[in-house]
Write a protein that holds these residues in place. Structure first.
Motif, PDB file in Angstrom:
ATOM      1  N   LEU A  50     103.656 -57.757 -30.234  1.00  0.00           N
ATOM      2  CA  LEU A  50     102.638 -57.239 -31.118  1.00  0.00           C
ATOM      3  C   LEU A  50     103.359 -56.438 -32.510  1.00  0.00           C
ATOM      4  O   LEU A  50     103.081 -56.723 -33.548  1.00  0.00           O
ATOM      5  N   GLY A  51     105.060 -56.332 -32.563  1.00  0.00           N
ATOM      6  CA  GLY A  51     105.359 -55.577 -33.780  1.00  0.00           C
ATOM      7  C   GLY A  51     105.632 -57.433 -34.567  1.00  0.00           C
ATOM      8  O   GLY A  51     104.983 -57.089 -36.214  1.00  0.00           O
ATOM      9  N   ALA A  52     106.112 -57.961 -34.010  1.00  0.00           N
ATOM     10  CA  ALA A  52     106.306 -59.594 -35.171  1.00  0.00           C
ATOM     11  C   ALA A  52     104.940 -59.623 -36.004  1.00  0.00           C
ATOM     12  O   ALA A  52     104.409 -59.679 -36.844  1.00  0.00           O
ATOM     13  N   ALA A  53     103.856 -59.912 -34.729  1.00  0.00           N
ATOM     14  CA  ALA A  53     101.999 -60.435 -35.148  1.00  0.00           C
ATOM     15  C   ALA A  53     101.948 -59.051 -36.309  1.00  0.00           C
ATOM     16  O   ALA A  53     101.514 -60.282 -37.193  1.00  0.00           O
ATOM     17  N   SER A  54     102.106 -57.833 -36.156  1.00  0.00           N
ATOM     18  CA  SER A  54     101.025 -56.998 -36.545  1.00  0.00           C
ATOM     19  C   SER A  54     102.161 -57.035 -38.412  1.00  0.00           C
ATOM     20  O   SER A  54     101.489 -56.717 -39.239  1.00  0.00           O
ATOM     21  N   HIS A  55     103.420 -57.167 -38.132  1.00  0.00           N
ATOM     22  CA  HIS A  55     104.495 -57.330 -40.316  1.00  0.00           C
ATOM     23  C   HIS A  55     103.500 -58.652 -40.375  1.00  0.00           C
ATOM     24  O   HIS A  55     103.489 -58.444 -41.538  1.00  0.00           O
ATOM     25  N   ASN A  56     103.187 -59.452 -39.525  1.00  0.00           N
ATOM     26  CA  ASN A  56     103.187 -60.455 -39.886  1.00  0.00           C
ATOM     27  C   ASN A  56     101.741 -60.546 -40.929  1.00  0.00           C
ATOM     28  O   ASN A  56     100.912 -61.196 -42.394  1.00  0.00           O
ATOM     29  N   MET A  57     100.690 -59.926 -40.136  1.00  0.00           N
ATOM     30  CA  MET A  57      99.813 -59.171 -40.566  1.00  0.00           C
ATOM     31  C   MET A  57      99.598 -58.449 -42.332  1.00  0.00           C
ATOM     32  O   MET A  57      98.963 -58.795 -42.539  1.00  0.00           O
ATOM     33  N   ALA A  58     100.373 -57.626 -41.929  1.00  0.00           N
ATOM     34  CA  ALA A  58     100.315 -56.735 -43.322  1.00  0.00           C
ATOM     35  C   ALA A  58     101.043 -57.711 -44.268  1.00  0.00           C
ATOM     36  O   ALA A  58     100.486 -56.502 -45.340  1.00  0.00           O
ATOM     37  N   GLN A  59     102.174 -58.794 -44.328  1.00  0.00           N
ATOM     38  CA  GLN A  59     102.298 -59.081 -45.104  1.00  0.00           C
ATOM     39  C   GLN A  59     101.295 -59.420 -45.732  1.00  0.00           C
ATOM     40  O   GLN A  59     100.929 -59.463 -47.314  1.00  0.00           O
ATOM     41  N   LEU A  60     100.628 -60.544 -45.213  1.00  0.00           N
ATOM     42  CA  LEU A  60     100.020 -61.249 -45.725  1.00  0.00           C
ATOM     43  C   LEU A  60      98.291 -59.778 -46.538  1.00  0.00           C
ATOM     44  O   LEU A  60      97.950 -60.284 -47.742  1.00  0.00           O
ATOM     45  N   ALA A  61      98.173 -59.077 -46.157  1.00  0.00           N
ATOM     46  CA  ALA A  61      96.682 -58.391 -46.839  1.00  0.00           C
ATOM     47  C   ALA A  61      97.712 -58.123 -47.717  1.00  0.00           C
ATOM     48  O   ALA A  61      96.882 -57.580 -49.179  1.00  0.00           O
ATOM     49  N   VAL A  62      98.925 -57.546 -47.061  1.00  0.00           N
ATOM     50  CA  VAL A  62      99.825 -57.042 -49.325  1.00  0.00           C
ATOM     51  C   VAL A  62      99.626 -58.115 -50.281  1.00  0.00           C
ATOM     52  O   VAL A  62      99.098 -58.407 -51.330  1.00  0.00           O
ATOM     53  N   ALA A  63     100.215 -59.799 -49.308  1.00  0.00           N
ATOM     54  CA  ALA A  63      99.852 -60.919 -50.449  1.00  0.00           C
ATOM     55  C   ALA A  63      98.377 -60.812 -50.992  1.00  0.00           C
ATOM     56  O   ALA A  63      98.228 -61.389 -52.255  1.00  0.00           O
ATOM     57  N   ALA A  64      97.647 -60.729 -50.232  1.00  0.00           N
ATOM     58  CA  ALA A  64      96.120 -61.009 -50.608  1.00  0.00           C
ATOM     59  C   ALA A  64      95.731 -59.973 -51.500  1.00  0.00           C
ATOM     60  O   ALA A  64      95.010 -60.203 -52.543  1.00  0.00           O
ATOM     61  N   LEU A  65      96.187 -58.935 -51.525  1.00  0.00           N
ATOM     62  CA  LEU A  65      95.953 -57.913 -52.660  1.00  0.00           C
ATOM     63  C   LEU A  65      96.811 -58.028 -53.878  1.00  0.00           C
ATOM     64  O   LEU A  65      95.657 -57.757 -54.508  1.00  0.00           O
ATOM     65  N   VAL A  66      98.087 -58.147 -54.252  1.00  0.00           N
ATOM     66  CA  VAL A  66      98.352 -58.278 -55.366  1.00  0.00           C
ATOM     67  C   VAL A  66      98.560 -60.205 -55.552  1.00  0.00           C
ATOM     68  O   VAL A  66      98.114 -60.055 -57.092  1.00  0.00           O
ATOM     69  N   ILE A  67      97.800 -60.830 -55.016  1.00  0.00           N
ATOM     70  CA  ILE A  67      97.611 -62.158 -55.524  1.00  0.00           C
ATOM     71  C   ILE A  67      95.957 -62.349 -56.137  1.00  0.00           C
ATOM     72  O   ILE A  67      95.176 -62.647 -56.296  1.00  0.00           O
ATOM     73  N   ASP A  68      94.692 -61.442 -55.361  1.00  0.00           N
ATOM     74  CA  ASP A  68      93.429 -61.152 -55.357  1.00  0.00           C
ATOM     75  C   ASP A  68      92.986 -62.446 -54.740  1.00  0.00           C
ATOM     76  O   ASP A  68      91.732 -62.912 -55.646  1.00  0.00           O
ATOM     77  N   GLN A  69      93.331 -62.790 -53.830  1.00  0.00           N
ATOM     78  CA  GLN A  69      92.760 -63.374 -53.495  1.00  0.00           C
ATOM     79  C   GLN A  69      92.690 -63.908 -52.138  1.00  0.00           C
ATOM     80  O   GLN A  69      94.065 -63.894 -50.968  1.00  0.00           O
ATOM     81  N   ILE A  70      92.214 -63.570 -51.629  1.00  0.00           N
ATOM     82  CA  ILE A  70      91.216 -63.550 -49.888  1.00  0.00           C
ATOM     83  C   ILE A  70      91.963 -64.534 -49.391  1.00  0.00           C
ATOM     84  O   ILE A  70      92.155 -64.794 -48.005  1.00  0.00           O
ATOM     85  N   ALA A  71      92.289 -66.238 -49.878  1.00  0.00           N
ATOM     86  CA  ALA A  71      92.159 -67.175 -49.401  1.00  0.00           C
ATOM     87  C   ALA A  71      93.215 -67.550 -48.884  1.00  0.00           C
ATOM     88  O   ALA A  71      93.783 -68.263 -47.578  1.00  0.00           O
ATOM     89  N   ILE A  72      94.481 -66.193 -49.017  1.00  0.00           N
ATOM     90  CA  ILE A  72      95.522 -66.468 -48.474  1.00  0.00           C
ATOM     91  C   ILE A  72      95.176 -66.333 -46.978  1.00  0.00           C
ATOM     92  O   ILE A  72      95.768 -66.451 -46.000  1.00  0.00           O
ATOM     93  N   PHE A  73      94.463 -66.128 -45.958  1.00  0.00           N
ATOM     94  CA  PHE A  73      94.450 -65.629 -44.497  1.00  0.00           C
ATOM     95  C   PHE A  73      94.878 -67.058 -44.441  1.00  0.00           C
ATOM     96  O   PHE A  73      93.874 -66.829 -43.036  1.00  0.00           O
ATOM     97  N   TYR A  74      94.288 -67.805 -44.902  1.00  0.00           N
ATOM     98  CA  TYR A  74      94.192 -69.494 -44.151  1.00  0.00           C
ATOM     99  C   TYR A  74      95.998 -68.952 -43.395  1.00  0.00           C
ATOM    100  O   TYR A  74      95.489 -70.330 -42.789  1.00  0.00           O
ATOM    101  N   TYR A  75      96.477 -68.898 -43.795  1.00  0.00           N
ATOM    102  CA  TYR A  75      97.927 -68.799 -43.431  1.00  0.00           C
ATOM    103  C   TYR A  75      98.071 -67.784 -42.332  1.00  0.00           C
ATOM    104  O   TYR A  75      99.241 -67.969 -40.807  1.00  0.00           O
ATOM    105  N   LEU A  76      97.058 -67.337 -41.659  1.00  0.00           N
ATOM    106  CA  LEU A  76      97.289 -66.410 -40.388  1.00  0.00           C
ATOM    107  C   LEU A  76      97.338 -67.188 -39.052  1.00  0.00           C
ATOM    108  O   LEU A  76      98.941 -67.035 -38.487  1.00  0.00           O
TER     109      LEU A  76
END
Lengths: 123, 170
Positions: free
Chosen positions: B112-138
């Motif tokens: 659960l920790g590993a999955a939520s870590h990756n999820m938070a990373q993706l959320a930050v990446a999406a905010l920084v590059i302003d692209q929701i499409a990065i969630f394709y990576y989930l």
């Protein structure tokens, strides 16, 4: 490993599968990309790539036939000596273009959201 | 537990977490996918949740990411932002899982920790590059979280057996 561990693994896999399914369902939506044809530097009205059609474009040497099919566009026939434009084939990404220099026709694609090619990898 | 002992234990744990974090950053990535990694420093965080509680786990996670970033030269970079947000979110998720899922072993909590870590990373990446499409990576990151979580979970299980409050005489 306990029973709850197995449930956790199944839930994580299920979320991954659901996200994967959602992505592959939404990825094949019709494109909102448009083709922009310019003749002698002057832009014509944008053409949607969703509807298959063939149309005539008047170039500097004569009429050319442009074909839209399956979300891509090509120069079907052109009145030019070397046929570089029609040999280019179909284009669908905004990084691609078709140019017919003798006819002064340039076809480009405009849309950022449909591009599937990777721009860069961030790490 | 005496205050001196508590401070000393927290310092040792922070140092161990920093070392694990930096060793992991030095190891070549086995997969050519950015963001996929083992999360060795997670071992310390999870041990801390089991043995010491929320507050030291939070402090050690934050200190570990900041000091490692300073040593690696990535402080305040994109990597650092993803690392610290992933660290804090996964720490909170693991703490909640530890309190709520009483029958889960460290392996499940670590997944659960590993999955939520990756999820938070993706959320930050999406905010920084302003692209929701990065969630394709989930999906990729969630599947990758399984082996990473299992490996660190097994390590925590062994560590809890060999090193706990009784052995440390806290």
């Amino acid at each position: 490993m306990s029973r709850q561990d197995i449930y956790i693994i199944i839930i994580v896999l299920a979320i991954a599968a659901a996200a994967w399914g959602f992505i592959s369902l939404t990825a094949d939506q019709p494109t909102s990309a448009v083709a922009i044809i310019s003749v002698n530097g002057r832009q014509l009205d944008p053409i949607s790539l969703n509807a298959d059609q063939t149309l005539q474009v008047d170039g500097a040497l004569g009429a050319c036939t442009v074909e839209v099919k399956d979300g891509a566009i090509r120069m079907l026939e052109a009145d030019c000596p070397d046929k570089i434009c029609s040999k280019t084939g179909f284009i669908s990404q905004s990084t691609q273009s078709i140019a017919c220099v003798p006819n002064k026709i340039v076809i480009t694609i405009s849309n950022h959201t449909t591009d599937k090619e990777i721009d860069y990898i961030l790490r | 537990m005496s205050k001196t002992k508590y401070i000393a234990i927290c310092g040792v744990l922070t140092a161990a977490a920093i070392v694990l974090h930096i060793i992991e950053a030095m190891l070549p990535n086995p997969l050519p996918i950015p963001g996929v990694k083992l999360g060795l420093a997670n071992i310390i965080t999870l041990w801390c949740i089991y043995q010491l509680g929320l507050k030291p786990a939070f402090t050690i996670t934050v200190l570990r990411t900041i000091v490692s970033a300073l040593l690696l030269g990535t402080f305040l970079s994109m990597n650092f932002l993803m690392s610290i947000s992933g660290g804090i979110v996964s720490m909170l998720v693991m703490y909640l899982a530890y309190r709520l899922l009483r029958k889960a072993s460290p392996i499940g909590i670590s997944i659960l920790g590993a999955a939520s870590h990756n999820m938070a990373q993706l959320a930050v990446a999406a905010l920084v590059i302003d692209q929701i499409a990065i969630f394709y990576y989930l999906p990729i990151l969630f599947v990758a979280a399984l082996p990473a979580g299992i490996i660190t979970g097994i390590a925590v299980k062994i560590l809890l057996k060999r090193l706990n409050k009784q052995i440390l005489q806290l």
